[in-house]
Design an enzyme around this catalytic site. Structure first.
Site, PDB file in Angstrom:
ATOM      1  N   GLU A 102      75.554  45.976  62.722  1.00 38.62           N
ATOM      2  CA  GLU A 102      75.147  45.235  64.004  1.00 38.62           C
ATOM      3  C   GLU A 102      76.360  44.524  64.808  1.00 38.62           C
ATOM      4  O   GLU A 102      77.434  44.275  64.101  1.00 38.62           O
ATOM      5  CB  GLU A 102      74.084  44.346  63.848  1.00 38.62           C
ATOM      6  CG  GLU A 102      72.900  44.862  63.295  1.00 38.62           C
ATOM      7  CD  GLU A 102      72.164  45.977  63.995  1.00 38.62           C
ATOM      8  OE1 GLU A 102      72.394  45.955  65.232  1.00 38.62           O
ATOM      9  OE2 GLU A 102      71.276  46.813  63.570  1.00 38.62           O
TER      10      GLU A 102
ATOM     11  N   ASP B  31      67.923  49.495  58.853  1.00 41.28           N
ATOM     12  CA  ASP B  31      68.331  50.771  59.371  1.00 41.28           C
ATOM     13  C   ASP B  31      69.015  51.683  58.590  1.00 41.28           C
ATOM     14  O   ASP B  31      68.981  52.901  58.468  1.00 41.28           O
ATOM     15  CB  ASP B  31      69.207  50.301  60.626  1.00 41.28           C
ATOM     16  CG  ASP B  31      68.216  50.074  61.921  1.00 41.28           C
ATOM     17  OD1 ASP B  31      66.998  49.975  61.818  1.00 41.28           O
ATOM     18  OD2 ASP B  31      69.043  49.906  62.847  1.00 41.28           O
TER      19      ASP B  31
ATOM     20  N   HIS C 283      66.810  47.629  63.792  1.00 40.15           N
ATOM     21  CA  HIS C 283      68.210  46.791  64.155  1.00 40.15           C
ATOM     22  C   HIS C 283      68.559  45.644  63.282  1.00 40.15           C
ATOM     23  O   HIS C 283      68.914  44.863  63.518  1.00 40.15           O
ATOM     24  CB  HIS C 283      67.708  46.533  65.660  1.00 40.15           C
ATOM     25  CG  HIS C 283      68.071  47.400  66.695  1.00 40.15           C
ATOM     26  ND1 HIS C 283      69.000  48.123  66.969  1.00 40.15           N
ATOM     27  CD2 HIS C 283      67.141  47.801  67.501  1.00 40.15           C
ATOM     28  CE1 HIS C 283      68.904  49.028  67.667  1.00 40.15           C
ATOM     29  NE2 HIS C 283      67.567  48.608  68.263  1.00 40.15           N
TER      30      HIS C 283
ATOM     31  N   ASP D 208      75.027  50.973  58.386  1.00 40.03           N
ATOM     32  CA  ASP D 208      74.659  50.332  59.756  1.00 40.03           C
ATOM     33  C   ASP D 208      75.319  49.325  60.025  1.00 40.03           C
ATOM     34  O   ASP D 208      75.624  48.359  59.196  1.00 40.03           O
ATOM     35  CB  ASP D 208      73.062  50.338  59.789  1.00 40.03           C
ATOM     36  CG  ASP D 208      72.780  49.991  61.516  1.00 40.03           C
ATOM     37  OD1 ASP D 208      73.036  51.189  62.423  1.00 40.03           O
ATOM     38  OD2 ASP D 208      72.394  48.928  61.705  1.00 40.03           O
TER      39      ASP D 208
END
Length: 241
Positions: free
Chosen positions: A54, A198, A193, A52
């Site tokens: 960000e 995640d 998040h 994942d």
């Protein structure tokens, strides 16, 4: 505030260089259609890296950059939380407040972090040879493909999208968000998040979806990609990013 001609010339050069290094939509579409060398054998025996990202925003093709990467390995149908990858990275530009409001990452938190191309290169080493997995993989793959030239790497392994896989397994379900899928599969949503949080949650979800796919008669990766039209789905969705 710095505003002399030298400053603006550097900004102009940096913007032009970034544009040249970012693949066009056609180039990204071609990447997602290239022939792949698929690992052989039963699905459950393959090694997957569930990851994942960000970012500073949702348009990597327009210059948004990665600020955190989290990943975990799945093998033999199980998530190995001891074999994880996690890093913050400096995006080389301020993180917009609206993005911080979602993932909680501030400029101060990444001030001393490694540069984002270095983080992408480190993740490439971690994931080498394994099948990539992400929820809404079109976004995460677009981020990686837009970072490749600066990182000096190429992500050429196959990828699986848990969003597309869930839609194939449960076509009547209205909601395939990570929160909805976690609830349907009895998974606890913690650290939403957060890149590593995640990734771990998506890893457990993927392990469940993989078992269901095998019960539906999907025995290997080639069959999974073909029956779910996985690559076509990822390519179509990537145009939005």
């Amino acid at each position: 505030m710095v505003s002399g001609p030298g400053f603006w010339l550097r900004r102009l050069w940096q913007g032009a260089a970034a544009h040249l290094l970012t693949p066009t939509q056609d180039e990204r579409r071609q990447r997602l259609a290239e022939p792949l060398l698929l690992p052989q054998g039963p699905l459950a025996r393959l090694r997957f890296v569930v990851f994942d990202l960000e970012t500073t925003g949702l348009r990597p093709s327009r210059g948004d950059r990665i600020v955190a990467i989290g990943a975990v390995r799945v093998q033999d149908g199980r998530v190995d939380e001891t074999d994880a990858f996690a890093t913050y990275c400096h995006p080389g530009r301020p993180i917009p407040l609206e993005s911080t409001a979602i993932h909680g990452i501030t400029d101060a938190m990444v001030r001393d972090a490694i540069a984002w191309p270095e983080a992408v290169a480190a993740f490439h080493r971690y994931a080498a040879g394994d099948v990539l997995v992400a929820h809404n993989a079109a976004f995460d793959l677009t981020c990686l493909h837009c970072a490749e030239a600066r990182a000096g790497v190429r992500f050429d392994q196959p990828a699986v999208c848990t969003l597309a896989l869930s839609r194939w397994l449960d076509p009547a379900a209205a909601d395939h968000s990570l929160e909805a899928l976690a609830a349907r599969h009895g998974l606890v949503v913690a650290g939403r998040h957060d890149a590593l949080g995640d990734a771990i949650m998506t890893g457990h979800l993927f392990a469940d979806l993989l078992r269901r796919a095998e019960l539906a008669g999907v025995g290997d990766l080639e069959t999974l990609l073909r029956r779910t039209r996985m690559r076509e789905s990822i390519a179509a969705a990537s145009a939005a990013f």
